[in-house]
Design a protein around this motif. Structure first.
Motif, short mmCIF file in Angstrom:
data_model
loop_
_atom_site.label_atom_id
_atom_site.label_comp_id
_atom_site.label_asym_id
_atom_site.label_seq_id
_atom_site.Cartn_x
_atom_site.Cartn_y
_atom_site.Cartn_z
N GLY A 93 -85.31 61.10 -64.17
CA GLY A 93 -84.24 62.03 -63.82
C GLY A 93 -83.42 61.47 -62.67
O GLY A 93 -82.83 60.40 -62.76
N GLY A 94 -83.41 62.18 -61.56
CA GLY A 94 -82.63 61.73 -60.41
C GLY A 94 -83.45 61.10 -59.31
O GLY A 94 -82.98 60.97 -58.17
N LYS A 95 -84.68 60.67 -59.61
CA LYS A 95 -85.52 60.08 -58.56
C LYS A 95 -86.29 58.87 -59.07
O LYS A 95 -86.50 58.69 -60.27
CB LYS A 95 -86.50 61.13 -58.02
CG LYS A 95 -87.50 61.61 -59.06
CD LYS A 95 -88.45 62.65 -58.47
CE LYS A 95 -89.47 63.12 -59.52
NZ LYS A 95 -90.40 64.12 -58.95
N TRP A 96 -86.72 58.04 -58.11
CA TRP A 96 -87.54 56.88 -58.42
C TRP A 96 -89.01 57.26 -58.33
O TRP A 96 -89.42 57.99 -57.43
CB TRP A 96 -87.27 55.73 -57.45
CG TRP A 96 -85.96 55.02 -57.64
CD1 TRP A 96 -84.89 55.03 -56.81
CD2 TRP A 96 -85.61 54.16 -58.74
NE1 TRP A 96 -83.88 54.25 -57.31
CE2 TRP A 96 -84.30 53.70 -58.49
CE3 TRP A 96 -86.28 53.75 -59.88
CZ2 TRP A 96 -83.64 52.84 -59.37
CZ3 TRP A 96 -85.62 52.90 -60.76
CH2 TRP A 96 -84.32 52.44 -60.50
N VAL A 97 -89.80 56.75 -59.27
CA VAL A 97 -91.25 56.97 -59.27
C VAL A 97 -91.93 55.60 -59.31
O VAL A 97 -91.61 54.76 -60.15
CB VAL A 97 -91.69 57.80 -60.50
CG1 VAL A 97 -93.21 57.96 -60.51
CG2 VAL A 97 -91.01 59.16 -60.49
N TYR A 98 -92.87 55.40 -58.38
CA TYR A 98 -93.58 54.12 -58.32
C TYR A 98 -94.35 53.90 -59.62
O TYR A 98 -95.13 54.74 -60.04
CB TYR A 98 -94.54 54.13 -57.12
CG TYR A 98 -95.02 52.77 -56.69
CD1 TYR A 98 -94.34 52.07 -55.69
CD2 TYR A 98 -96.16 52.19 -57.24
CE1 TYR A 98 -94.79 50.82 -55.27
CE2 TYR A 98 -96.61 50.95 -56.84
CZ TYR A 98 -95.92 50.27 -55.85
OH TYR A 98 -96.35 49.04 -55.43
N ALA A 99 -94.13 52.76 -60.25
CA ALA A 99 -94.77 52.48 -61.54
C ALA A 99 -96.28 52.31 -61.39
O ALA A 99 -96.75 51.70 -60.42
CB ALA A 99 -94.16 51.22 -62.16
N THR A 100 -97.02 52.84 -62.34
CA THR A 100 -98.48 52.77 -62.29
C THR A 100 -99.02 51.55 -63.04
O THR A 100 -100.20 51.27 -62.97
CB THR A 100 -99.11 54.04 -62.89
OG1 THR A 100 -98.64 54.21 -64.23
CG2 THR A 100 -98.71 55.27 -62.06
N GLN A 101 -98.14 50.85 -63.76
CA GLN A 101 -98.52 49.63 -64.47
C GLN A 101 -97.55 48.51 -64.13
O GLN A 101 -96.43 48.77 -63.68
CB GLN A 101 -98.52 49.85 -65.98
CG GLN A 101 -99.59 50.81 -66.48
CD GLN A 101 -99.55 50.95 -67.99
OE1 GLN A 101 -98.53 51.31 -68.57
NE2 GLN A 101 -100.67 50.67 -68.65
#
Length: 215
Positions: A37-45
């Motif tokens: 969406g409108g935010k960054w999420v730290y990738a888990t892989q």
């Protein structure tokens, strides 16, 4: 002043002397992010395991971070429509928007200057991984023996996830220092001084009491 009190005070002074010297250690590396969406999420892989869908936006940021909790996020445009506006869809392929943030000067390895942040739209096969998309638009890539991504578009020239003192490397996203926290003593240091002062006062009072008792 008893021998036990002297030894305790000496240990306390040594503790205070080193309290302000300990610095949190960070690691200089490329972090990998998914746009949700409108935010960054730290990738888990890692990028070699993720298979993005057509229309996904993913980002990479080079910085010094202690862990994923304080990792600096990619900066700049992160909108698929804007990044891939000049890359039309084609049958038998997918488009992945990539945000490449090479970081700031303070986070750069010694003697290197980070390139300007940029975006790219990778058109790759439907089963391609993020690593494949990255290789299509940002060669040369460099990995270490543990498959850790070390360099994008040849940056940095050397090093891979090395440990760095946070005192010597500050991220551009870190909060600016104030007069109160600009390399000044920590709260723990002040508390230690108070404790030592109290112990010293108690030891002095005890010594006077013993002298008076022997008179």
């Amino acid at each position: 002043m008893t021998r036990r009190v002297v030894l305790f005070l000496l240990a306390a002074f040594l503790l205070i002397g080193t309290a302000g010297q300990a610095q949190a250690a960070g690691y200089r590396y490329w972090s990998f992010w998914d746009r949700d969406g409108g935010k960054w999420v730290y990738a888990t892989q890692g990028p070699s395991l993720v298979r993005p869908s057509d229309g996904d936006v993913q980002g990479f940021r080079f910085a010094v971070s202690e862990d994923s909790g304080d990792a600096a996020q990619p900066r700049g445009t992160a909108d698929f429509a804007s990044i891939c506006a000049k890359t039309p869809a084609e049958d038998g392929s997918k488009r992945v928007a990539l945000v490449l943030d090479f970081g700031t000067g303070p986070d750069a390895p010694s003697g290197e200057t980070p390139p300007a942040p940029r975006t790219a739209c990778a058109r790759v096969s439907p089963d391609a991984t993020t690593a494949d998309a990255l290789a299509a638009v940002a060669d040369p890539l460099r990995y270490n023996t543990n498959a850790l991504l070390c360099a994008i578009a040849g940056y940095p020239k050397s090093g891979c996830g090395e440990q760095v003192s946070q005192k010597q490397n500050s991220s551009a996203t870190a909060a600016p220092k104030t007069a109160e926290d600009d390399d000044g003593p920590s709260v723990g240091l002040y508390a230690g001084i108070v404790v030592v002062a109290a112990l010293a006062g108690a030891a002095t009072w005890q010594a006077r009491r013993r002298r008076n008792a022997t008179r």
